[in-house]
Design an enzyme around this catalytic site. Structure first.
Site, PDB file in Angstrom:
ATOM      1  N   TYR A 142       0.851  -1.189   0.000  1.00 17.13           N
ATOM      2  CA  TYR A 142       0.000   0.000   0.000  1.00 17.13           C
ATOM      3  C   TYR A 142       0.884   1.236   0.000  1.00 17.13           C
ATOM      4  CZ  TYR A 142      -3.613   3.347   1.335  1.00 17.13           C
ATOM      5  OH  TYR A 142      -4.482   4.420   1.350  1.00 17.13           O
ATOM      6  N   ASP A 244       9.159   2.967   0.788  1.00 16.71           N
ATOM      7  CA  ASP A 244       8.037   3.650   1.420  1.00 16.71           C
ATOM      8  C   ASP A 244       8.044   3.241   2.891  1.00 16.71           C
ATOM      9  OD1 ASP A 244       5.662   4.551   2.383  1.00 16.71           O
ATOM     10  OD2 ASP A 244       4.434   3.815   0.725  1.00 16.71           O
ATOM     11  N   LYS A 272       3.314   9.034   9.568  1.00 17.64           N
ATOM     12  CA  LYS A 272       2.962   8.315  10.806  1.00 17.64           C
ATOM     13  C   LYS A 272       3.935   8.608  11.959  1.00 17.64           C
ATOM     14  CE  LYS A 272       0.231   4.989   8.281  1.00 17.64           C
ATOM     15  NZ  LYS A 272      -1.110   4.612   8.540  1.00 17.64           N
TER      16      LYS A 272
HETATM   17  C1  LIG Z   1       3.283   2.156   3.490  1.00 23.12           C
HETATM   18  C2  LIG Z   1       2.285   3.270   3.353  1.00 23.12           C
HETATM   19  N1  LIG Z   1       2.476   4.209   2.436  1.00 23.12           N
HETATM   20  C3  LIG Z   1       1.646   5.263   2.274  1.00 23.12           C
HETATM   21  C4  LIG Z   1       0.538   5.382   3.068  1.00 23.12           C
HETATM   22  C5  LIG Z   1      -0.397   6.550   2.887  1.00 23.12           C
HETATM   23  O1  LIG Z   1      -0.286   7.423   3.952  1.00 23.12           O
HETATM   24  P1  LIG Z   1      -1.500   8.436   4.308  1.00 23.12           P
HETATM   25  O2  LIG Z   1      -2.622   7.599   4.785  1.00 23.12           O
HETATM   26  O3  LIG Z   1      -0.919   9.330   5.366  1.00 23.12           O
HETATM   27  O4  LIG Z   1      -1.799   9.169   3.049  1.00 23.12           O
HETATM   28  C6  LIG Z   1       0.286   4.429   4.058  1.00 23.12           C
HETATM   29  C7  LIG Z   1      -0.892   4.532   4.940  1.00 23.12           C
HETATM   30  O5  LIG Z   1      -1.227   3.670   5.707  1.00 23.12           O
HETATM   31  C8  LIG Z   1       1.176   3.331   4.197  1.00 23.12           C
HETATM   32  O6  LIG Z   1       0.967   2.378   5.115  1.00 23.12           O
END
Ligand SMILES: Cc1ncc(COP(=O)(O)O)c(C=O)c1O
Length: 439
Positions: A142, A244, A272
């Site tokens: 994700y 990521d 986060k």
């Molecule tokens: C690995 C990863 N990348 C990107 C995101 C997207 O972040 P946001 O929800 O702050 O847009 C998330 C959200 O859970 C994530 O777990």
């Protein structure tokens, strides 16, 4: 435990907020998306007065627990001095310096507000730097909800197609085939397929993006040989490697997953835990790439980017986490390890074997059939008995323990030995209930 007030609040919310929620992931909560009244340390309280030991932690941000004193104090000081300037402040320089001190790939940083935006910035930068279009992503990972990356996140097993060439699947209606046209998808941890793809199409790729722990796929850590091969192939073909680290950054350790695995990407995204709850994200990376934002030809913008309130909280959070070489993070990871190991011992006693993956502060505890192959990618993770996992989640909630609906547990620096003891007691009762319902 009663949920009467949450149910009433949800009914009211549904009339004016579609689905009664403001992020689709919350839809799965039972009996309704709970309405929370307050949170402190390792605990949250809902409007019905139910108290939970919290392992949801806002889906990850609350690494220091809820309302951590240093962050709250920094926010209180800053709120009197201004919330959004639309200009620069010393706070963001300090925050950037802290990120660069601790994250191996970070020579320069740009801040945004959400993880999705940081990913967006990283992908745009990679395409600008290389002049290429294609991005390789992995099944089940994700990277936020934006149109050009939210593909092949959670495809049903029947739609996965051949391993060597998975068909593109959008996450949402409204996405167009063109949005995904520049993506290439592969299963995670398959070194042979990765090598084959690079041999055929390496020169087309601008970037490879992955969550090194494949958190959304149920926490499937990258295998060392796979990650090293990915690093080597990217270097050989002038492809930018993007980690990521929205989940893993400032959680699995001060250096994130890249520090944990000893594999340094070219760019990395954070959110986060970076701000311990502040709406803040970052793209960080090697100066030779990041400098391109400074030329202003690669656009990165946002009204709320590096706003002083978020930056004050971020500086306080990073200072707290990095004190004494990250001692509190190490302690929290050790505590989480202790919790997950004990949890699986209890589950064994109930003949409900649990599979553990991840690290102390973010692990998955799920049920797999006894004949299942080891989980190495999204496809093998699909054998998880999600129904049993759902029952455990609800049984725990009914006993005052909140985890994620996917069976992922987030542990914070605020969780105490007493919390762990109480959690294990609740887990014992929950598993007892599950064993009864299994028979
Ligand atoms: C690995 C990863 N990348 C990107 C995101 C997207 O972040 P946001 O929800 O702050 O847009 C998330 C959200 O859970 C994530 O777990």
């Amino acid at each position: 435990m009663g949920y009467k007030k949450s149910i009433a609040a949800h009914e009211r919310a549904k009339k004016i907020i579609p689905g009664g929620i403001n992020s689709n992931v919350r839809a799965v909560s039972e009996p309704v998306p709970l309405h929370i009244e307050r949170a402190k340390g390792s605990r949250i309280w809902d409007v019905d007065g139910n108290e939970y030991i919290d392992y949801l932690l806002g889906h990850g941000p609350m690494i220091l627990g809820h309302t951590p004193a240093p962050v709250v104090q920094a926010l209180q000081r800053q709120v009197e001095r201004g919330i959004v300037y639309g200009l620069q402040s010393e706070l963001e320089v300090r925050a950037a310096e802290l990120v660069c001190t601790h994250v191996p790939c970070a020579e320069m940083v740009r801040f945004s507000t959400t993880g999705s935006e940081a990913v967006h910035a990283a992908l745009r930068l990679a395409r600008a730097c290389t002049g290429r279009k294609k991005v390789l992503r992995f099944e089940g990972h994700y990277h936020g909800w934006f149109d050009n990356i939210a593909w092949n996140q959670a495809s049903p097993a029947a739609q996965l197609g051949p391993r060597e060439d998975p068909p593109l699947r959008p996450a949402s209606e409204g996405q167009q085939p063109e949005d995904g046209a520049n993506l290439v998808v592969l299963p995670w941890n398959d070194t042979a397929l990765l090598e084959d793809l690079f041999a055929r199409r390496g020169e087309e790729l601008a970037a490879v993006i992955c969550d090194p722990f494949a958190s959304a796929a149920g926490l499937i850590p990258g295998q060392p040989n796979f990650l090293k091969t990915m690093r080597r192939l990217c270097s050989e073909h002038d492809v930018l490697l993007i980690f990521d680290e929205v989940i893993t950054g400032f959680r699995v350790g001060l250096g994130g997953a890249q520090g944990y695995f000893g594999v340094t990407p070219d760019l990395a995204t954070f959110a986060k835990a970076l701000g311990a709850g502040m709406p803040v994200s970052a793209v960080a990376g090697k100066a030779k790439y990041m400098e391109r934002f400074g030329t202003l030809k690669t656009v990165h913008a946002g009204t709320y980017n590096s706003n002083p309130l978020a930056m004050a909280g971020t500086v306080a959070a990073l200072e707290a986490m990095s004190a004494d070489d990250g001692a509190i993070l190490k302690k929290a990871n050790a505590k989480g390890d202790q919790l997950s190991i004990k949890l699986s011992e209890i589950a064994d006693d109930f003949e409900l074997p649990i599979t553990l993956r991840g690290v102390g502060t973010v692990f998955s505890a799920t049920f797999l059939p006894p004949d299942a192959d080891p989980v190495t990618d999204y496809r093998s993770a699909r054998r998880t008995n999600y129904e049993l996992g759902r029952k455990l989640w609800i049984a725990l909630q009914n006993r005052g323990v909140q985890i994620t609906s996917m069976g992922i547990w987030f542990v914070s620096t605020a969780h105490t030995d007493e919390d762990i003891k109480k959690t294990l007691k609740a887990a014992e009762a929950a598993l007892h209930e599950l064993r009864g319902s299994k028979r």
